[in-house]
Design an enzyme around this catalytic site. Structure first.
Site, PDB file in Angstrom:
ATOM      1  N   GLN A   1      -0.842  -9.076   5.533  1.00 29.38           N
ATOM      2  CA  GLN A   1      -2.439 -10.112   6.659  1.00 29.38           C
ATOM      3  C   GLN A   1      -2.629 -11.288   6.791  1.00 29.38           C
ATOM      4  O   GLN A   1      -2.241 -12.024   5.806  1.00 29.38           O
ATOM      5  CB  GLN A   1      -3.555  -9.464   5.858  1.00 29.38           C
ATOM      6  CG  GLN A   1      -3.429  -7.807   5.049  1.00 29.38           C
ATOM      7  CD  GLN A   1      -4.661  -7.501   4.969  1.00 29.38           C
ATOM      8  OE1 GLN A   1      -5.161  -8.320   3.998  1.00 29.38           O
ATOM      9  NE2 GLN A   1      -4.938  -6.190   5.252  1.00 29.38           N
TER      10      GLN A   1
ATOM     11  N   HIS B   1     -15.622 -10.172   5.576  1.00 30.74           N
ATOM     12  CA  HIS B   1     -14.167  -9.466   5.432  1.00 30.74           C
ATOM     13  C   HIS B   1     -13.803  -9.797   6.808  1.00 30.74           C
ATOM     14  O   HIS B   1     -13.832  -9.346   7.700  1.00 30.74           O
ATOM     15  CB  HIS B   1     -13.769  -8.770   4.975  1.00 30.74           C
ATOM     16  CG  HIS B   1     -14.445  -8.394   3.817  1.00 30.74           C
ATOM     17  ND1 HIS B   1     -12.979  -8.499   2.524  1.00 30.74           N
ATOM     18  CD2 HIS B   1     -15.143  -8.296   3.252  1.00 30.74           C
ATOM     19  CE1 HIS B   1     -14.412  -8.156   1.136  1.00 30.74           C
ATOM     20  NE2 HIS B   1     -15.169  -8.270   1.910  1.00 30.74           N
TER      21      HIS B   1
ATOM     22  N   HIS C   1     -11.603 -14.716   4.225  1.00 32.06           N
ATOM     23  CA  HIS C   1     -12.643 -13.864   3.474  1.00 32.06           C
ATOM     24  C   HIS C   1     -13.615 -15.768   3.971  1.00 32.06           C
ATOM     25  O   HIS C   1     -13.636 -17.076   3.448  1.00 32.06           O
ATOM     26  CB  HIS C   1     -12.792 -13.681   2.266  1.00 32.06           C
ATOM     27  CG  HIS C   1     -12.175 -12.283   2.450  1.00 32.06           C
ATOM     28  ND1 HIS C   1      -9.769 -12.460   1.690  1.00 32.06           N
ATOM     29  CD2 HIS C   1     -12.679 -11.473   2.170  1.00 32.06           C
ATOM     30  CE1 HIS C   1      -9.964 -11.005   2.752  1.00 32.06           C
ATOM     31  NE2 HIS C   1     -11.593 -11.083   2.586  1.00 32.06           N
TER      32      HIS C   1
ATOM     33  N   LYS D   1     -18.498  -2.564   9.675  1.00 28.15           N
ATOM     34  CA  LYS D   1     -17.027  -3.037  10.481  1.00 28.15           C
ATOM     35  C   LYS D   1     -17.984  -3.029  11.479  1.00 28.15           C
ATOM     36  O   LYS D   1     -17.779  -2.324  12.459  1.00 28.15           O
ATOM     37  CB  LYS D   1     -16.101  -2.768   9.833  1.00 28.15           C
ATOM     38  CG  LYS D   1     -15.079  -1.664  10.049  1.00 28.15           C
ATOM     39  CD  LYS D   1     -14.290  -1.838   9.189  1.00 28.15           C
ATOM     40  CE  LYS D   1     -13.782  -0.154   9.534  1.00 28.15           C
ATOM     41  NZ  LYS D   1     -12.276   0.051   9.438  1.00 28.15           N
TER      42      LYS D   1
ATOM     43  N   ARG E   1       0.849  -0.991  -0.359  1.00 31.34           N
ATOM     44  CA  ARG E   1       0.481   0.164   0.143  1.00 31.34           C
ATOM     45  C   ARG E   1       1.024   1.011  -0.296  1.00 31.34           C
ATOM     46  O   ARG E   1       1.691   1.190   0.693  1.00 31.34           O
ATOM     47  CB  ARG E   1      -0.936  -0.224   1.292  1.00 31.34           C
ATOM     48  CG  ARG E   1      -1.576  -1.194   0.744  1.00 31.34           C
ATOM     49  CD  ARG E   1      -2.990  -1.016   2.123  1.00 31.34           C
ATOM     50  NE  ARG E   1      -3.467  -2.103   2.355  1.00 31.34           N
ATOM     51  CZ  ARG E   1      -4.803  -3.191   2.839  1.00 31.34           C
ATOM     52  NH1 ARG E   1      -5.445  -1.917   3.994  1.00 31.34           N
ATOM     53  NH2 ARG E   1      -5.532  -3.505   2.782  1.00 31.34           N
TER      54      ARG E   1
END
Length: 660
Positions: free
Chosen positions: A400, A533, A404, A487, A382
């Site tokens: 990470q 997620h 999922h 989330k 990123r």
């Protein structure tokens, strides 16, 4: 003079009071020394404000969140005045309160030195003692431009639409329906103007209301955060309601500095950031590699036990994949620029979810396969601006622990329940035990969020119910959702009370729709799955940093790079300890022997600094008896332990994952 009726609101208590017109908030709360402002009909006001008929007035205590912001913003003004008294050519940027303190940006010819900061702090103390009065006045764009003609950055702020000029200085609430306001610092005795600033306020009544402050450091900062703008000099400071609280805060900062993962990473030889690689890109050294391997191994085993299936995906893909997922339209600034070859644009992977969708879509799916839980230690890249890159906690390349879950709508509530329980239990296994949950929802006024209202409501309510079942504090975060769904974020407190965002769980009805994901239902129809997620650590690197700071480098034995080190009292005892170490290694333990020429006491000091959990000390008596002596991190010692019992003791501590 006529009377007005005001309503005094204190938490749940409500008191009506009739007062003379012109009575100020300061009059209403006279004698309450910790009240430094008022909230009138929901808007923050100075104590000099005179409430109108029927208005509700709530006292703002200096120790409240609003009170601290007002204290710190007022102190930022005092700092800016001090700077301009000492450096008359300095031009003003902005000076908001921030978590734990404040800052102010200045355009100056040379960067500030530590000696400059000492002079500024001394001048601030003089201004504080003068008791200058903060006085608010309304102005127009035209008049403000005349008054601030020598302040180019303030002129730019005036030109921003609406109240953005005042919002830029860090105040939270709009005051006076978008009025443009200037705050004057007035001499306590004569009322003469000492200094002024374009500002929304509110402020403390006088500079004497600043109990305790300290300047911390200076740094470069781009005007309004853009690298295209001039680079200014920023001075950071902190202010508190009492000298005792300031002292406690400085002690906290000193402890946090000792625990800084970048410092410990170097001292313990765990990782580094070579200049040759570029900002935000870490390499893990052998000892750091051991810790990381153990973190991943335990997580992998727990995921296998919970029914997850492991997948792997590439680090690069065609750009169109991220168009389909919606990331390019909504997240392009967080991705590296495209790479063109073979006549197509490719992108470094910034997230794993689009590729997991391709795995789901790779063949027909039946309801009997659901929930399908895919898991990957997936490295992503990123683009973080160099100014925000911060060690392992904010980097450009990281891995990470990404999962999922694809399930039916009927399965979603139970899946969220078990998923959140799984996340919290696993974090506890790594030694974190204090949590609160944050529910991030969409902003209905923003066009960032995609999908239908009913879908968002259903997803949000499912997350809310799952969170409430955990019995933990649930904090709202309006507008903080991802563009595709709401989330839950797990906030964990470390050993010194800092809060870190850890795991996130997101309910997504949008990506399955965008990718055309389907499964065959029991009735033979084609249905769209729900996609959940979940990143448990957030990233391996960031979680590594959090644990490193939480434990101050003294990892529990199961994570420690070296679990025990053998310390021979003399050369004659080395081979005995090497045999012990070999037996321990055969049982899966990480044990080394220090056979260096250093004296025993120096060896002990060296391995204490290296934060090794156990030292195994052997002399003639132990060697003759077939025993060893245990030395713990706290310096205590246990003598005469049989070799097999010593290995069993190490194994027990490691397997129970306890801190010693």
């Amino acid at each position: 003079m006529s009377d007005v009726r005001v309503i005094i609101q204190r938490d749940s208590e409500r008191e009506e009071r009739v007062v003379t017109t012109g009575t100020t908030a300061a009059d209403l709360f006279a004698g309450e020394r910790t009240v430094i402002a008022a909230r009138v009909d929901g808007e923050l006001r100075d104590l000099a404000y005179a409430p109108g008929d029927g208005e509700s007035v709530e006292p703002v205590d200096i120790s409240s969140e609003d009170g601290l912001n007002i204290l710190r913003h007022s102190t930022a003004h005092v700092m800016a005045q001090a700077v301009q008294e000492l450096f008359p050519e300095a031009k003003l940027g902005i000076g908001p309160p921030v978590k734990g303190g404040f800052y102010y940006d200045f355009d100056v010819a040379e960067p500030f030195t530590p000696e400059d900061l000492k002079r500024v702090e001394k001048k601030m103390q003089e201004i504080q003692k003068r008791g200058q009065r903060f006085s608010r006045r309304v102005t127009t764009d035209e008049d403000a431009r005349v008054e601030l003609a020598d302040e180019p950055y303030k002129l730019e702020l005036i030109g921003l639409k609406g109240n953005a000029a005042q919002a830029a200085d860090g105040a939270d609430a709009e005051v006076g329906g978008g009025e443009l306001t200037i705050y004057d610092n007035l001499d306590a005795k004569t009322g003469e103007l000492c200094w002024k600033d374009l500002c929304r306020g509110p402020h403390l009544p006088t500079t004497r209301n600043i109990p305790a402050f300290k300047l911390m450091r200076s740094a470069a900062a781009y005007w309004r955060g853009s690298e295209k703008n001039p680079q200014l000099q920023r001075i950071y400071g902190t202010a508190w309601p009492s000298k005792e609280e300031l002292k406690a805060h400085l002690e906290f900062l000193a402890e946090a500095e000792k625990r800084d993962h970048r410092k410990l990473g170097t001292e313990l030889d765990l990782f580094s950031f070579p200049d040759e690689l570029g900002p935000g890109l870490a390499v893990f050294h052998p000892k750091g590699g051991v810790v990381r391997k153990e973190m991943e191994t335990y997580s992998r085993r727990r995921h296998e036990d919970a029914g997850y299936e492991f997948v792997n995906t590439p680090h690069i893909s065609k750009e169109q994949l991220f168009e389909t997922s919606g990331h390019l339209p909504n997240y392009a600034e967080g991705m590296f620029p495209p790479i063109e070859f073979d006549g197509q644009n490719y992108r470094l992977k910034a997230m794993n979810c689009p590729m997991h969708n391709l795995i789901f879509k790779g063949r027909g799916r039946s309801y009997r396969e659901l929930p399908l839980r895919l898991f990957e230690f997936g490295t992503v890249y990123r683009y973080e601006k160099s100014g925000v890159v911060h060690g392992l906690t904010r980097s450009r390349g990281f891995t990470q622990d990404d999962s999922h879950i694809y399930c039916t709508k009927e399965q979603m509530p139970q899946e969220l329940d078990s998923l959140l329980t799984f996340v919290l239990d696993l974090l506890r296994d790594y030694g974190l035990n204090q949590f609160e949950l944050e529910l991030s929802t969409r902003d209905p006024e923003s066009d960032k969020f995609i999908g239908e209202d009913a879908e968002w409501e259903e997803a949000t309510e499912a997350l809310r119910q799952a969170a409430e079942k955990q019995g933990l504090p649930l904090v709202p975060d309006p507008g903080g959702a991802a563009y595709y769904g709401p989330k839950i974020s797990v906030q964990a407190r470390d050993a010194i009370g800092r809060s870190w965002q850890m795991s996130t769980i997101q309910v997504d009805f949008q990506q399955p729709k965008r990718f055309g994901l389907e499964y065959t239902a029991a009735d033979g129809s084609r249905q769209q799955p729900v996609m959940i997620h979940r990143a448990l650590f957030g990233s391996i690197e960031r979680f590594f940093a959090v644990l490193l700071e939480h434990y101050a480098g003294a990892f529990p034995a199961w994570l420690a790079p070296v679990q025990a080190v053998g310390i021979p009292i003399g050369d004659a005892h080395v081979s005995y300890l090497q045999e012990f170490a070999a037996d321990a290694k055969a049982r899966g333990l990480r044990v080394e022997v220090d056979a260096s020429s250093d004296r025993m006491q120096k060896k002990i000091r060296n391995h204490q600094k290296a934060k090794v959990p156990f030292m195994i000390i052997v002399g003639d008596e132990d060697m003759n008896a077939g025993t060893v002596s245990f030395r713990y991190r706290d310096g205590s010692q246990e003598n005469g332990i049989a070799r097999e019992d010593a290995i069993a003791k190490l194994l027990d501590v490691v397997e129970r994952r306890v801190q010693v």
